[in-house]
Design a protein around this motif. Sequence first.
Motif: not given
Lengths: 165, 110
Positions: A11-20, A34-41, A61-62, B35-40
């Motif tokens: 999940l961490s790799l998924m979050a960081v990778g989709s954020g990048i 990609w941000l939706i993928v990050l929120f699911f992670a 919500v997100y 939004e990403v910063m808020l979620n972190a």
Amino acid sequence: MGITTISFILLSLMAVGSGIMMILSKNPVNSILWLIVLFFAISGHYILLNAQFLAIVNIIVYAGAIMVLFLFVVMLMNLNAESEPAKNHRLQLIAIISGGSLLLILLSAIMTVKEAHPVMVAAGNAGLIKTLGKVLFTDYVLPFEISSVLFLSAMVGAVVIGKKD
Amino acid sequence: MDIKAYIALSLTLFTIGIVGVLTRRNAIIVFMCVEVMLNAVNLLLVAFSNMHAASNAAKALPTFASDAQIFVFFIMIVAAAEVSVGLSIIVMLYRNTHSIDVNFLNRLKN
């Protein structure tokens, strides 16, 4: 390595990778996806931390409401990749260096801590809907009601700002 | 898992948000990075809440872990209200300037 460690790493790799990927995508629609993928992670992390209520609320919500709002705005504006303004590469390099050094300093500061505080997975009932509902409607009932006024004012503000002239 | 792993993940996501705000000039992308910063920060709060529930101090203060998750809930509420107003500001900016480059914002001073 247990199953929780493996799912944490995945999940961490998924979050960081989709954020990048969100930062690097040229097309704004791809960034939003990609941000939706990050929120699911992040929701997966909440489930791993036994915060089931927040996991569901995060998805609804997100990923459900806010990201649909972003997608609507991007599609209404009819933006495409060439409408992205010309970049200043030197400023980008400076931004990446400063962000990277901030990360380096903060990480090295927390990694010097010797003692270990374990985060127990599936410990306690703090994140269950029953517990959170009791706390929300007894101790925090006034902020909860005030937040409805906040939503009303945000709605009126959005309509007033978005109105033509 | 140790709390340090969650702090490291949360810091990484926060830094991704900061670098995105600094490098991108599309106003919508900048907004998404906020939004990403808020979620972190939300993730860090939930991790600390669970750390408290797993520690010995939870017996003395049993509602602290739930309080942290209520805070995350209120952060989400404020973020939803903020997004609706911010996006309408961006739509108004696009309607007036036909661009969502954040560098155009310095023209508002005239």
